[in-house]
Motif scaffolding. Structure first.
Motif, PDB file in Angstrom:
ATOM      1  N   MET A  16      -0.130   9.307  11.435  1.00 30.07           N
ATOM      2  CA  MET A  16       0.129   8.294  10.415  1.00 30.07           C
ATOM      3  C   MET A  16       0.342   6.907  11.016  1.00 30.07           C
ATOM      4  O   MET A  16       0.012   5.895  10.397  1.00 30.07           O
ATOM      5  CB  MET A  16       1.350   8.717   9.600  1.00 30.07           C
ATOM      6  N   PHE A  17       0.893   6.856  12.229  1.00 32.98           N
ATOM      7  CA  PHE A  17       1.258   5.577  12.829  1.00 32.98           C
ATOM      8  C   PHE A  17       0.362   5.192  13.999  1.00 32.98           C
ATOM      9  O   PHE A  17       0.631   4.202  14.690  1.00 32.98           O
ATOM     10  CB  PHE A  17       2.717   5.634  13.311  1.00 32.98           C
ATOM     11  N   ASP A  18      -0.698   5.961  14.222  1.00 30.30           N
ATOM     12  CA  ASP A  18      -1.530   5.761  15.407  1.00 30.30           C
ATOM     13  C   ASP A  18      -2.106   4.351  15.498  1.00 30.30           C
ATOM     14  O   ASP A  18      -2.232   3.791  16.582  1.00 30.30           O
ATOM     15  CB  ASP A  18      -2.658   6.797  15.421  1.00 30.30           C
ATOM     16  N   GLY A  19      -2.449   3.754  14.351  1.00 30.54           N
ATOM     17  CA  GLY A  19      -3.066   2.428  14.372  1.00 30.54           C
ATOM     18  C   GLY A  19      -2.093   1.279  14.201  1.00 30.54           C
ATOM     19  O   GLY A  19      -2.519   0.120  14.060  1.00 30.54           O
ATOM     20  N   PHE A  20      -0.782   1.549  14.225  1.00 29.53           N
ATOM     21  CA  PHE A  20       0.201   0.483  14.043  1.00 29.53           C
ATOM     22  C   PHE A  20       0.294  -0.380  15.301  1.00 29.53           C
ATOM     23  O   PHE A  20       0.201   0.120  16.414  1.00 29.53           O
ATOM     24  CB  PHE A  20       1.578   1.077  13.734  1.00 29.53           C
ATOM     25  N   ASP A  21       0.506  -1.681  15.094  1.00 30.65           N
ATOM     26  CA  ASP A  21       0.660  -2.580  16.235  1.00 30.65           C
ATOM     27  C   ASP A  21       2.112  -2.558  16.718  1.00 30.65           C
ATOM     28  O   ASP A  21       2.996  -1.972  16.077  1.00 30.65           O
ATOM     29  CB  ASP A  21       0.197  -3.992  15.886  1.00 30.65           C
ATOM     30  N   PRO A  22       2.407  -3.175  17.879  1.00 33.83           N
ATOM     31  CA  PRO A  22       3.768  -3.128  18.438  1.00 33.83           C
ATOM     32  C   PRO A  22       4.842  -3.643  17.497  1.00 33.83           C
ATOM     33  O   PRO A  22       5.960  -3.098  17.471  1.00 33.83           O
ATOM     34  CB  PRO A  22       3.656  -3.996  19.695  1.00 33.83           C
ATOM     35  N   ALA A  23       4.552  -4.687  16.708  1.00 35.57           N
ATOM     36  CA  ALA A  23       5.566  -5.231  15.806  1.00 35.57           C
ATOM     37  C   ALA A  23       5.941  -4.207  14.734  1.00 35.57           C
ATOM     38  O   ALA A  23       7.126  -4.025  14.414  1.00 35.57           O
ATOM     39  CB  ALA A  23       5.055  -6.511  15.155  1.00 35.57           C
ATOM     40  N   ALA A 112      12.390   5.005   1.656  1.00 35.25           N
ATOM     41  CA  ALA A 112      11.338   4.309   0.914  1.00 35.25           C
ATOM     42  C   ALA A 112      11.537   2.801   0.940  1.00 35.25           C
ATOM     43  O   ALA A 112      10.588   2.045   1.143  1.00 35.25           O
ATOM     44  CB  ALA A 112      11.301   4.822  -0.527  1.00 35.25           C
ATOM     45  N   ARG A 113      12.766   2.338   0.753  1.00 36.72           N
ATOM     46  CA  ARG A 113      13.001   0.896   0.719  1.00 36.72           C
ATOM     47  C   ARG A 113      12.684   0.247   2.066  1.00 36.72           C
ATOM     48  O   ARG A 113      12.182  -0.876   2.119  1.00 36.72           O
ATOM     49  CB  ARG A 113      14.448   0.599   0.307  1.00 36.72           C
ATOM     50  N   ASP A 114      12.965   0.978   3.161  1.00 36.45           N
ATOM     51  CA  ASP A 114      12.650   0.437   4.486  1.00 36.45           C
ATOM     52  C   ASP A 114      11.145   0.421   4.719  1.00 36.45           C
ATOM     53  O   ASP A 114      10.599  -0.517   5.311  1.00 36.45           O
ATOM     54  CB  ASP A 114      13.332   1.273   5.570  1.00 36.45           C
ATOM     55  N   PHE A 115      10.456   1.481   4.234  1.00 35.55           N
ATOM     56  CA  PHE A 115       9.003   1.532   4.421  1.00 35.55           C
ATOM     57  C   PHE A 115       8.315   0.433   3.617  1.00 35.55           C
ATOM     58  O   PHE A 115       7.327  -0.155   4.064  1.00 35.55           O
ATOM     59  CB  PHE A 115       8.475   2.906   4.013  1.00 35.55           C
ATOM     60  N   GLU A 116       8.837   0.138   2.439  1.00 36.73           N
ATOM     61  CA  GLU A 116       8.295  -0.971   1.652  1.00 36.73           C
ATOM     62  C   GLU A 116       8.482  -2.297   2.392  1.00 36.73           C
ATOM     63  O   GLU A 116       7.596  -3.168   2.386  1.00 36.73           O
ATOM     64  CB  GLU A 116       8.982  -1.027   0.291  1.00 36.73           C
ATOM     65  N   ARG A 117       9.633  -2.441   3.040  1.00 34.19           N
ATOM     66  CA  ARG A 117       9.892  -3.661   3.814  1.00 34.19           C
ATOM     67  C   ARG A 117       8.913  -3.762   4.989  1.00 34.19           C
ATOM     68  O   ARG A 117       8.391  -4.841   5.286  1.00 34.19           O
ATOM     69  CB  ARG A 117      11.336  -3.655   4.316  1.00 34.19           C
ATOM     70  N   LEU A 118       8.646  -2.647   5.629  1.00 34.19           N
ATOM     71  CA  LEU A 118       7.697  -2.643   6.746  1.00 34.19           C
ATOM     72  C   LEU A 118       6.311  -3.075   6.279  1.00 34.19           C
ATOM     73  O   LEU A 118       5.644  -3.889   6.922  1.00 34.19           O
ATOM     74  CB  LEU A 118       7.642  -1.249   7.375  1.00 34.19           C
ATOM     75  N   GLN A 119       5.868  -2.539   5.133  1.00 30.62           N
ATOM     76  CA  GLN A 119       4.539  -2.898   4.628  1.00 30.62           C
ATOM     77  C   GLN A 119       4.466  -4.370   4.239  1.00 30.62           C
ATOM     78  O   GLN A 119       3.431  -5.013   4.418  1.00 30.62           O
ATOM     79  CB  GLN A 119       4.182  -2.018   3.437  1.00 30.62           C
ATOM     80  N   ALA A 120       5.578  -4.902   3.704  1.00 25.57           N
ATOM     81  CA  ALA A 120       5.598  -6.316   3.323  1.00 25.57           C
ATOM     82  C   ALA A 120       5.554  -7.215   4.554  1.00 25.57           C
ATOM     83  O   ALA A 120       4.852  -8.237   4.564  1.00 25.57           O
ATOM     84  CB  ALA A 120       6.850  -6.615   2.502  1.00 25.57           C
ATOM     85  N   GLN A 121       6.269  -6.829   5.602  1.00 22.04           N
ATOM     86  CA  GLN A 121       6.320  -7.657   6.805  1.00 22.04           C
ATOM     87  C   GLN A 121       5.106  -7.450   7.702  1.00 22.04           C
ATOM     88  O   GLN A 121       4.754  -8.349   8.479  1.00 22.04           O
ATOM     89  CB  GLN A 121       7.603  -7.360   7.591  1.00 22.04           C
ATOM     90  N   CYS A 122       4.482  -6.287   7.609  1.00 19.62           N
ATOM     91  CA  CYS A 122       3.328  -5.966   8.465  1.00 19.62           C
ATOM     92  C   CYS A 122       2.178  -5.461   7.590  1.00 19.62           C
ATOM     93  O   CYS A 122       1.851  -4.258   7.611  1.00 19.62           O
ATOM     94  CB  CYS A 122       3.710  -4.919   9.508  1.00 19.62           C
ATOM     95  N   PRO A 123       1.553  -6.323   6.805  1.00 21.29           N
ATOM     96  CA  PRO A 123       0.489  -5.867   5.896  1.00 21.29           C
ATOM     97  C   PRO A 123      -0.705  -5.269   6.625  1.00 21.29           C
ATOM     98  O   PRO A 123      -1.504  -4.557   6.012  1.00 21.29           O
ATOM     99  CB  PRO A 123       0.109  -7.148   5.143  1.00 21.29           C
ATOM    100  N   GLN A 124      -0.816  -5.538   7.917  1.00 22.78           N
ATOM    101  CA  GLN A 124      -1.925  -4.976   8.692  1.00 22.78           C
ATOM    102  C   GLN A 124      -1.822  -3.456   8.845  1.00 22.78           C
ATOM    103  O   GLN A 124      -2.769  -2.815   9.320  1.00 22.78           O
ATOM    104  CB  GLN A 124      -2.008  -5.634  10.076  1.00 22.78           C
ATOM    105  N   THR A 125      -0.702  -2.884   8.426  1.00 30.93           N
ATOM    106  CA  THR A 125      -0.578  -1.425   8.481  1.00 30.93           C
ATOM    107  C   THR A 125      -1.391  -0.740   7.383  1.00 30.93           C
ATOM    108  O   THR A 125      -1.557   0.486   7.423  1.00 30.93           O
ATOM    109  CB  THR A 125       0.902  -1.003   8.350  1.00 30.93           C
ATOM    110  N   ALA A 126      -1.898  -1.493   6.428  1.00 30.34           N
ATOM    111  CA  ALA A 126      -2.600  -0.884   5.289  1.00 30.34           C
ATOM    112  C   ALA A 126      -3.823  -0.095   5.737  1.00 30.34           C
ATOM    113  O   ALA A 126      -4.044   1.035   5.272  1.00 30.34           O
ATOM    114  CB  ALA A 126      -2.996  -1.960   4.282  1.00 30.34           C
ATOM    115  N   TYR A 132      -5.465   7.348   7.553  1.00 32.78           N
ATOM    116  CA  TYR A 132      -4.666   8.573   7.640  1.00 32.78           C
ATOM    117  C   TYR A 132      -4.739   9.378   6.346  1.00 32.78           C
ATOM    118  O   TYR A 132      -4.937  10.603   6.366  1.00 32.78           O
ATOM    119  CB  TYR A 132      -3.222   8.201   7.961  1.00 32.78           C
ATOM    120  N   LEU A 133      -4.593   8.705   5.201  1.00 34.51           N
ATOM    121  CA  LEU A 133      -4.606   9.406   3.920  1.00 34.51           C
ATOM    122  C   LEU A 133      -5.968  10.027   3.639  1.00 34.51           C
ATOM    123  O   LEU A 133      -6.056  11.130   3.080  1.00 34.51           O
ATOM    124  CB  LEU A 133      -4.212   8.448   2.802  1.00 34.51           C
TER     125      LEU A 133
END
Length: 233
Positions: A16-23, A112-126, A132-133
């Protein structure tokens, strides 16, 4: 144990996180909450709010459904390197299955609230999340196809090949060894068959040299497994 804040390799070992960047990984590491569950402990049930997901670091978790007649349908077992509960986390829907620890289990919880924050701060995770999905959907389709269309020997061979790809990726060695900690009863639940039929299938695969057992470790002949998995190919 919570991973080291610089544990980029740790987080990328999960599909799920394989393509995430360091940030993004740094945020994941900061928000992860260590948890443990005892054998038989219910982690969540179908219909519960999907307000967290689990990253499995040790042990095994059974994902299952209970039919109206009381029969349990095992969807899969999540083991170290797997994640669960992420679908409800992403779409806000309720849980689609029950999750129960089938061994002493440790993991990391992402709220969930933390994951939403991560997606907002790091939209490149989309993009990596979509990738993955899609793969999860393909795996589910393959599992349903195996149960509906193939004999038990082919189902077992397909399960072993999928597991080998999960462990080794695209670089499966010539003589791979696979440790299966599932009992024959647990394996029967995944394959949609009875325990005696699974036992006969294991013996059949041994007889033709597709697998060789050394305790819980299987030595696998990938070419033989591929022939059994798709006999019409």
């Amino acid at each position: 144990m919570k991973p080291n804040p610089s544990g980029q390799a740790f987080w990328r070992s999960f599909a799920m996180f394989d393509g995430f960047d360091p940030a993004a990984i740094a945020l994941l590491d900061a928000m992860a909450i260590p948890r443990s569950w005892s054998v038989g402990e219910v982690i969540f049930q179908r219909g519960d709010d999907g307000d967290y997901m689990v990253v499995v670091t040790q042990g095994r978790i059974k994902l299952s459904l209970l039919t109206a007649s009381g029969r349990e349908l095992v969807l899969r077992y999540a083991e170290p390197g797997d994640t669960l509960g992420e679908l409800a986390l992403m779409d806000g829907a309720t849980r689609s299955a029950d999750a129960t620890a089938s061994a002493p289990t440790e993991g990391l919880v992402l709220l969930a609230r933390d994951f939403e924050r991560l997606q907002a701060q790091c939209p490149q995770t989309a993009r990596p999340l979509i990738t993955y999905l899609v793969q999860r959907l393909r795996d589910t389709t393959e599992q349903l196809e195996s149960i509906a269309l193939f004999e038990i020997e082919a189902r077992l061979a397909r399960f072993l090949l999928v597991t080998l790809r999960h462990v080794f990726g695209d670089d499966i060695p010539d003589d791979p060894q696979l440790r299966l900690d599932l009992s024959q009863g647990e394996l029967a639940g995944v394959l949609g068959a009875s325990r005696p039929k699974v036992n006969r299938a294991i013996l059949a695969l041994e007889d033709i040299g597709a697998i060789a057992r050394d305790g819980p470790v299987l030595r696998c002949d990938v070419d033989q497994l591929a022939l059994i998995a798709d006999p019409d190919a």
